[in-house]
Motif scaffolding. Sequence first.
Motif, short mmCIF file in Angstrom:
data_model
loop_
_atom_site.label_atom_id
_atom_site.label_comp_id
_atom_site.label_asym_id
_atom_site.label_seq_id
_atom_site.Cartn_x
_atom_site.Cartn_y
_atom_site.Cartn_z
N ALA A 83 0.82 -1.21 0.00
CA ALA A 83 0.00 0.00 0.00
C ALA A 83 0.86 1.27 0.00
O ALA A 83 0.35 2.36 -0.29
N THR A 84 2.14 1.14 0.28
CA THR A 84 3.03 2.31 0.29
C THR A 84 3.72 2.53 -1.05
O THR A 84 4.46 3.50 -1.21
N LEU A 85 3.48 1.65 -2.04
CA LEU A 85 4.22 1.72 -3.30
C LEU A 85 4.09 3.04 -4.04
O LEU A 85 5.04 3.49 -4.68
N ASN A 86 2.93 3.66 -4.00
CA ASN A 86 2.75 4.92 -4.73
C ASN A 86 3.06 6.14 -3.88
O ASN A 86 2.89 7.27 -4.33
N ASP A 87 3.51 5.91 -2.66
CA ASP A 87 3.84 7.02 -1.76
C ASP A 87 5.33 7.30 -1.80
O ASP A 87 6.14 6.42 -2.05
N PHE A 130 5.98 8.86 6.24
CA PHE A 130 6.23 7.89 5.16
C PHE A 130 7.35 6.92 5.51
O PHE A 130 7.18 5.70 5.44
N LEU A 131 8.51 7.44 5.87
CA LEU A 131 9.65 6.56 6.15
C LEU A 131 9.41 5.73 7.41
O LEU A 131 9.81 4.56 7.47
N ARG A 149 15.35 5.55 14.83
CA ARG A 149 14.22 5.72 13.91
C ARG A 149 13.82 7.19 13.80
O ARG A 149 12.70 7.52 13.43
N SER A 150 14.77 8.07 14.07
CA SER A 150 14.49 9.50 13.95
C SER A 150 14.35 9.85 12.47
O SER A 150 14.92 9.19 11.60
N THR A 151 13.61 10.89 12.20
CA THR A 151 13.39 11.30 10.81
C THR A 151 14.70 11.62 10.09
O THR A 151 14.91 11.14 8.97
N PRO A 152 15.62 12.41 10.69
CA PRO A 152 16.87 12.69 9.97
C PRO A 152 17.65 11.42 9.62
O PRO A 152 18.22 11.30 8.53
#
Length: 160
Positions: free
Chosen positions: A70-74, A86-87, A129-132
């Motif tokens: 389900a994440t393929l188009n994101d 997202f990540l 698992r931080s965004t940066p």
Amino acid sequence: MLAAAALASCTQDTPQDAAPAPASPSAAPADNTDNADQAEQAAPEPTEEPALPAEPAPEAVRDAFATLQATLNDTCTPGAGDCAYFLGRVTQELTELDEAMRADPKGPGHFKQPLADMKTLFAKLGTDRSTPHLEKHFSAIVGTRDGINTWMQDHPDDYR
């Protein structure tokens, strides 16, 4: 006590072929204590619920793959502030797929390539698992997702 008797009489199952029990002619309508005692005696004993495992079982591979797919188009643009969700989601979906593949009855040997790819990714990510940190490994995360999607497309019996 009256409520308990009413509840017990409402929840009793009577087999379809069994005739309803005749009312006791000696019991007066106002004598609810005798009826409550009879209802308690006639009520089936509650069945024990099966014990739940200490931790929930991993999802089936098919279900875990569906949520990853389900994440393929994101996507997102690292550094633009739109990658946190997202990540984080793709990383979580990969983690759940890894668990499901390891727990699958076919065994981890059947999923050798995707498990190796995820192991490589998780080694790069470590526990951060931080965004940066996830943005730093954007290509590896998305590449692993896409590679597993390709592998799974060649193994439709694992997700259909």
